[in-house]
Scaffold this motif. Structure first.
Motif, mmCIF file in Angstrom:
data_model
loop_
_atom_site.group_PDB
_atom_site.id
_atom_site.type_symbol
_atom_site.label_atom_id
_atom_site.label_comp_id
_atom_site.label_asym_id
_atom_site.label_seq_id
_atom_site.Cartn_x
_atom_site.Cartn_y
_atom_site.Cartn_z
ATOM 1 N N ARG A 146 0.848 -1.205 0.000
ATOM 2 C CA ARG A 146 0.000 0.000 0.000
ATOM 3 C C ARG A 146 0.879 1.249 0.000
ATOM 4 O O ARG A 146 0.601 2.238 -0.681
ATOM 5 C CB ARG A 146 -0.929 0.012 1.224
ATOM 6 C CG ARG A 146 -2.160 -0.895 1.047
ATOM 7 C CD ARG A 146 -3.172 -0.682 2.166
ATOM 8 N NE ARG A 146 -2.738 -1.261 3.432
ATOM 9 C CZ ARG A 146 -2.570 -0.593 4.558
ATOM 10 N NH1 ARG A 146 -2.789 0.713 4.596
ATOM 11 N NH2 ARG A 146 -2.171 -1.195 5.664
ATOM 12 N N ARG A 147 1.977 1.195 0.756
ATOM 13 C CA ARG A 147 2.889 2.350 0.833
ATOM 14 C C ARG A 147 3.542 2.588 -0.541
ATOM 15 O O ARG A 147 3.668 3.740 -0.995
ATOM 16 C CB ARG A 147 3.949 2.096 1.910
ATOM 17 C CG ARG A 147 4.950 3.223 2.054
ATOM 18 C CD ARG A 147 5.790 3.022 3.315
ATOM 19 N NE ARG A 147 6.935 3.922 3.323
ATOM 20 C CZ ARG A 147 8.138 3.597 2.846
ATOM 21 N NH1 ARG A 147 8.333 2.411 2.315
ATOM 22 N NH2 ARG A 147 9.113 4.470 2.907
ATOM 23 N N ALA A 194 1.904 7.102 -6.521
ATOM 24 C CA ALA A 194 0.903 8.135 -6.821
ATOM 25 C C ALA A 194 1.300 9.487 -6.226
ATOM 26 O O ALA A 194 0.492 10.411 -6.178
ATOM 27 C CB ALA A 194 -0.459 7.697 -6.300
ATOM 28 N N LYS A 195 2.520 9.557 -5.728
ATOM 29 C CA LYS A 195 3.077 10.772 -5.098
ATOM 30 C C LYS A 195 2.244 11.236 -3.894
ATOM 31 O O LYS A 195 2.222 12.416 -3.555
ATOM 32 C CB LYS A 195 3.243 11.907 -6.142
ATOM 33 C CG LYS A 195 4.158 11.532 -7.293
ATOM 34 C CD LYS A 195 4.799 12.776 -7.874
ATOM 35 C CE LYS A 195 5.840 12.601 -8.942
ATOM 36 N NZ LYS A 195 6.232 11.306 -9.428
ATOM 37 N N ASP A 196 1.539 10.276 -3.293
ATOM 38 C CA ASP A 196 0.746 10.582 -2.086
ATOM 39 C C ASP A 196 1.631 10.312 -0.866
ATOM 40 O O ASP A 196 1.499 9.298 -0.182
ATOM 41 C CB ASP A 196 -0.521 9.697 -2.072
ATOM 42 C CG ASP A 196 -1.412 9.974 -0.882
ATOM 43 O OD1 ASP A 196 -1.026 10.839 -0.059
ATOM 44 O OD2 ASP A 196 -2.469 9.326 -0.753
ATOM 45 N N TYR A 197 2.566 11.275 -0.618
ATOM 46 C CA TYR A 197 3.554 11.027 0.430
ATOM 47 C C TYR A 197 2.942 11.041 1.833
ATOM 48 O O TYR A 197 3.442 10.382 2.741
ATOM 49 C CB TYR A 197 4.706 12.025 0.301
ATOM 50 C CG TYR A 197 5.421 11.846 -1.024
ATOM 51 C CD1 TYR A 197 6.161 10.693 -1.267
ATOM 52 C CD2 TYR A 197 5.309 12.805 -2.036
ATOM 53 C CE1 TYR A 197 6.781 10.513 -2.501
ATOM 54 C CE2 TYR A 197 5.934 12.621 -3.261
ATOM 55 C CZ TYR A 197 6.664 11.458 -3.489
ATOM 56 O OH TYR A 197 7.266 11.246 -4.692
ATOM 57 N N ALA A 198 1.839 11.770 1.977
ATOM 58 C CA ALA A 198 1.173 11.813 3.288
ATOM 59 C C ALA A 198 0.699 10.410 3.671
ATOM 60 O O ALA A 198 0.944 9.934 4.791
ATOM 61 C CB ALA A 198 0.003 12.777 3.236
ATOM 62 N N ASN A 240 4.140 5.148 9.788
ATOM 63 C CA ASN A 240 3.877 5.381 11.213
ATOM 64 C C ASN A 240 2.973 4.302 11.822
ATOM 65 O O ASN A 240 3.133 3.912 12.971
ATOM 66 C CB ASN A 240 3.250 6.765 11.415
ATOM 67 C CG ASN A 240 4.268 7.858 11.121
ATOM 68 O OD1 ASN A 240 5.476 7.605 11.162
ATOM 69 N ND2 ASN A 240 3.797 9.053 10.777
ATOM 70 N N GLU A 241 2.028 3.853 10.984
ATOM 71 C CA GLU A 241 1.108 2.783 11.421
ATOM 72 C C GLU A 241 1.931 1.536 11.782
ATOM 73 O O GLU A 241 1.717 0.904 12.830
ATOM 74 C CB GLU A 241 0.150 2.479 10.256
ATOM 75 C CG GLU A 241 -0.867 1.384 10.499
ATOM 76 C CD GLU A 241 -1.629 1.075 9.195
ATOM 77 O OE1 GLU A 241 -2.175 2.017 8.569
ATOM 78 O OE2 GLU A 241 -1.668 -0.112 8.826
#
Ligand code: AMP
Ligand code: ZN
Length: 472
Positions: free
Chosen positions: A432-433, A439-443, A450-451
């Motif tokens: 998933r990461r 998708a450049k969804d770094y958040a 962190n999870e």
């Protein structure tokens, strides 16, 4: 030397079988008009422990058990309704349906607590011709009489009817007082029915033709007949709960010895009752607590066996949820301890024999099962290798039947399942990461990192791809 308490002699005595190394044993089976409660099952667990202890001591045991599916009236003193008829009415079923249902339910619980099935299991309704024959012989020998259509055993013909002598006339009076009405056909108060034809209850469902008219057998004759049928004229050990001593076993002895013309069974083994806080557990006392019900509540039936084995068979045992919970904890700890043992080489035969001797001594000493469990704990603490300890656990389980090795294996498997689940979760999180990063969804990618961290898992991006390790 194998000893246990012989109720007939009122003392702990050395057991000597008639035939070298062989033991013939009879145990009174359940009356299958209702579920067997955990008290009944205590009795069968302690009998199982006796058999397996005898086997551990080198004996070969043949065990016969009846299933009471006719003739046991609601009072042991021959009055009241047939319990089977009572059960059939309660559930709007036929007596045979009731018998089948509760026999199956009985064996489900009987097996679940680790008991070995008897070599012969005989329902009373299989043996009607044999009962009739025995009653005929008792009449011929003048030990019985016909009155009001029923056949009775004449206890006045015996020099010593109260063979167990711990119960005397007073107890019998109580038996009579408790009942609906006294049977006026009896010549003596202690006389008991061998064959019923004139039951007060016209609706007796199971009836058979006999020389004295259509009717059904008394309860006591079942056990005399079935035991003699399968074990012959002499028997080593007869077992039951303490409530069976009188009148049931007293009457069995009266009939069998009068029929055979000689002494019959030398050793009488009785185990004490399981009580709840309000007194003796009984099938007729409202809600019935069964082994299956314990299972439904999440209790392992073998933890209940452990509960029973921790106390002596001659002492009453009080059941409470708290006591059972404590035993479950002890059982789980024991399983965990066994699961940590590794096959680490050769068994030390000297140590193994030393502990096996101690264990045999415990069970041979008036069936001291709690001492046998102490020997198990001592063996687990012994200064020896794991392989020897595992061999001892296996050896002791021939008697204890707590399936410690099987449960330990299941615990280890469950442990490795957790690992597999964890691994699957980590693989999924890493995937998933990677998607999020693509998708450049770094958040989201950071949130997943962190999870994982919150679960104690650290991931690292390397040239070979993402790797993970447990946080130090
Ligand atoms: P039953 O099905 O009533 O004939 O009983 C089956 C066996 O359970 C007999 O050997 C009884 O002696 C025994 N028994 C009955 N009540 C208890 C109890 N509360 N605790 C232990 N054993 C019992
Ligand atoms: Zn019996």
């Amino acid at each position: 030397m194998f000893t246990f308490y012989n109720t007939l002699d009122r003392r702990v005595e050395e057991f000597k079988s008639r035939e070298d190394g062989k033991v013939s044993m009879y145990t009174c089976g359940p009356t299958v008009y209702h579920f067997a409660h955990i008290g009944n099952i205590r009795t069968y667990i302690m009998q199982d422990a006796l058999i397996k202890s005898l086997e551990y001591a080198g004996y070969d045991v043949k065990r016969v058990m009846n299933i009471t599916d006719v003739g046991h009236l609601s009072s042991d003193a021959d009055t009241g309704e047939d319990k089977m008829v009572e059960g059939a009415k309660r559930e709007h079923k036929t007596v045979m349906e009731i018998a089948k249902f509760y026999t199956d339910a009985f064996f489900k619980d009987f097996d679940a607590v680790g008991n070995k099935r008897p070599d012969v299991i005989e329902p009373a309704t299989n043996c009607i011709p044999e009962f009739i024959h025995m009653v005929e012989v008792l009449l011929e020998k003048d030990y019985a009489y016909v009155a009001g259509g029923n056949v009775y055993f004449d206890t006045s013909k015996l020099k010593n009817y109260y063979v167990f002598s711990s119960v005397e006339q007073d107890d019998l009076e109580i038996g009579v007082r408790d009942d609906v009405e006294e049977d006026v056909n009896k010549k003596n108060k202690a006389d008991f029915v061998l064959w019923f034809t004139k039951s007060k209850f016209e609706d007796q469902a199971l009836k058979w033709d006999s020389p004295w008219g259509v009717g059904y057998p008394g309860w006591h004759i079942e056990c005399s007949c079935i035991s003699i049928k399968h074990l012959g004229e002499y028997m080593d050990i007869h077992c039951g709960g303490v409530d069976n001593i009188f009148p049931h076993h007293t009457n069995e002895i009266a009939q069998s010895e009068s029929y055979l013309g000689h002494p019959w069974c030398k050793y009488w083994f009785h185990s004490n009752h399981l009580n709840d806080q309000s007194g003796k557990m009984s099938k007729s006392k409202g809600a019935i607590l069964t082994v299956s019900l314990l299972q439904e509540k999440g209790y392992d039936p073998l933890a209940y066996r452990f509960f029973c084995l921790q106390s002596h068979y001659r002492k009453p045992l009080v059941f409470s949820w708290e006591n059972l919970d404590n035993t479950v904890q002890a059982y789980n700890k024991l399983v965990k301890r066994v699961s940590e043992l590794k096959e680490d080489g050769a068994v030390d035969e000297t140590v193994k024999t030393e502990y096996e001797d101690k264990f045999r001594e415990a069970v041979s000493n008036d069936l001291n099962t709690s001492m046998a469990i102490t020997v198990l704990y001592d063996a687990l603490k012994a200064d020896t290798n794991d392989a020897t300890k595992l061999a001892l656990v296996k050896s002791f389980d021939k008697v204890l039947s707590l399936d410690l090795i099987g449960h330990a294996g299941a615990l280890a498997d469950a442990g490795s399942n957790v690992d597999t689940e964890l691994e699957a979760y980590i693989t999924d999180a890493i995937a998933r990461r990677a998607e999020a990063k693509k998708a450049k969804d770094y958040a989201t990618a950071d949130a997943i990192r962190n999870e994982l961290l919150a679960k104690g898992i650290v991931i690292k991006d390397t040239r070979e791809g993402v790797v993970w390790e447990l946080a130090k």
